[in-house]
Design a protein around this motif. Structure first.
Motif, PDB file in Angstrom:
ATOM      1  N   THR A  23       5.415  10.312  -3.452  1.00  0.00           N
ATOM      2  CA  THR A  23       6.425   9.280  -3.702  1.00  0.00           C
ATOM      3  C   THR A  23       6.284   8.099  -2.745  1.00  0.00           C
ATOM      4  OG1 THR A  23       7.999  10.446  -2.281  1.00  0.00           O
ATOM      5  CG2 THR A  23       8.102  10.908  -4.655  1.00  0.00           C
ATOM      6  N   LYS A  24       5.761   8.329  -1.542  1.00  0.00           N
ATOM      7  CA  LYS A  24       5.583   7.243  -0.572  1.00  0.00           C
ATOM      8  C   LYS A  24       4.111   6.904  -0.367  1.00  0.00           C
ATOM      9  CE  LYS A  24       9.766   8.058   2.098  1.00  0.00           C
ATOM     10  NZ  LYS A  24      10.318   8.362   3.421  1.00  0.00           N
ATOM     11  N   SER A  25       3.251   7.908  -0.317  1.00  0.00           N
ATOM     12  CA  SER A  25       1.824   7.692  -0.115  1.00  0.00           C
ATOM     13  C   SER A  25       1.205   7.155  -1.400  1.00  0.00           C
ATOM     14  CB  SER A  25       1.147   9.005   0.276  1.00  0.00           C
ATOM     15  OG  SER A  25       1.713   9.507   1.465  1.00  0.00           O
ATOM     16  N   LYS A  26       0.197   6.285  -1.252  1.00  0.00           N
ATOM     17  CA  LYS A  26      -0.391   5.671  -2.448  1.00  0.00           C
ATOM     18  C   LYS A  26      -1.747   5.064  -2.108  1.00  0.00           C
ATOM     19  CE  LYS A  26       2.157   1.454  -1.403  1.00  0.00           C
ATOM     20  NZ  LYS A  26       2.766   1.918  -0.188  1.00  0.00           N
ATOM     21  N   PHE A  27      -2.511   4.756  -3.153  1.00  0.00           N
ATOM     22  CA  PHE A  27      -3.751   4.016  -2.977  1.00  0.00           C
ATOM     23  C   PHE A  27      -3.417   2.525  -2.923  1.00  0.00           C
ATOM     24  CE2 PHE A  27      -5.753   7.880  -4.481  1.00  0.00           C
ATOM     25  CZ  PHE A  27      -6.913   7.916  -3.722  1.00  0.00           C
ATOM     26  N   VAL A  28      -4.117   1.797  -2.045  1.00  0.00           N
ATOM     27  CA  VAL A  28      -3.936   0.356  -1.930  1.00  0.00           C
ATOM     28  C   VAL A  28      -5.287  -0.333  -2.121  1.00  0.00           C
ATOM     29  CG1 VAL A  28      -1.896   0.464  -0.450  1.00  0.00           C
ATOM     30  CG2 VAL A  28      -4.148   0.437   0.592  1.00  0.00           C
ATOM     31  N   ASP A  29      -5.263  -1.503  -2.747  1.00  0.00           N
ATOM     32  CA  ASP A  29      -6.477  -2.289  -2.947  1.00  0.00           C
ATOM     33  C   ASP A  29      -6.953  -2.824  -1.606  1.00  0.00           C
ATOM     34  OD1 ASP A  29      -5.901  -1.833  -5.591  1.00  0.00           O
ATOM     35  OD2 ASP A  29      -5.452  -3.917  -6.080  1.00  0.00           O
ATOM     36  N   ILE A  30      -8.271  -2.700  -1.348  1.00  0.00           N
ATOM     37  CA  ILE A  30      -8.799  -3.215  -0.082  1.00  0.00           C
ATOM     38  C   ILE A  30      -9.950  -4.200  -0.300  1.00  0.00           C
ATOM     39  CG2 ILE A  30      -8.084  -1.160   1.171  1.00  0.00           C
ATOM     40  CD1 ILE A  30     -11.232  -0.604   1.376  1.00  0.00           C
TER      41      ILE A  30
END
Length: 101
Positions: free
Chosen positions: A86-93
């Motif tokens: 719910t809090k952790s996620k993939f982010v664009d880098i």
């Protein structure tokens, strides 16, 4: 010991023929790193990107494609009833590349 996310990871990606190539990741958090390939806005494929600096695109279906390098940003163990964080996620880098088949 808490993991620290200091700075935003960044990498440049490029497409040479059907091969995606990534540059060095700066401010690397050391977490999972993936290629995310979308066709017409929907995820068509994901592939591990940490061990290899390149990925051969095998998709041949007609459509509008987009690819980005993503890294997992771990913020905690909390998950919903379906087992998704719910809090952790993939982010664009990285920069996004687009092409049409």
């Amino acid at each position: 010991m808490d993991q620290r996310f200091e700075g935003q990871p960044k990498a440049e990606i490029r497409l040479e023929g059907r091969r995606l190539i990534r540059g060095e990741v700066t401010n690397d958090w050391g977490s999972q790193l993936i290629w995310e390939i979308r066709r017409n806005g929907e995820v068509a494929a994901t592939a591990a990107a940490r061990a290899n600096e390149s990925y051969e695109v095998t998709e041949t279906a007609p459509g509008q494609y987009e690819v980005v390098l993503r890294m997992f940003n771990y913020e905690g163990y909390e998950k919903d009833k379906d087992g998704k964080y719910t809090k952790s996620k993939f982010v664009d880098i990285s920069n996004k590349l687009t092409w049409t088949i």
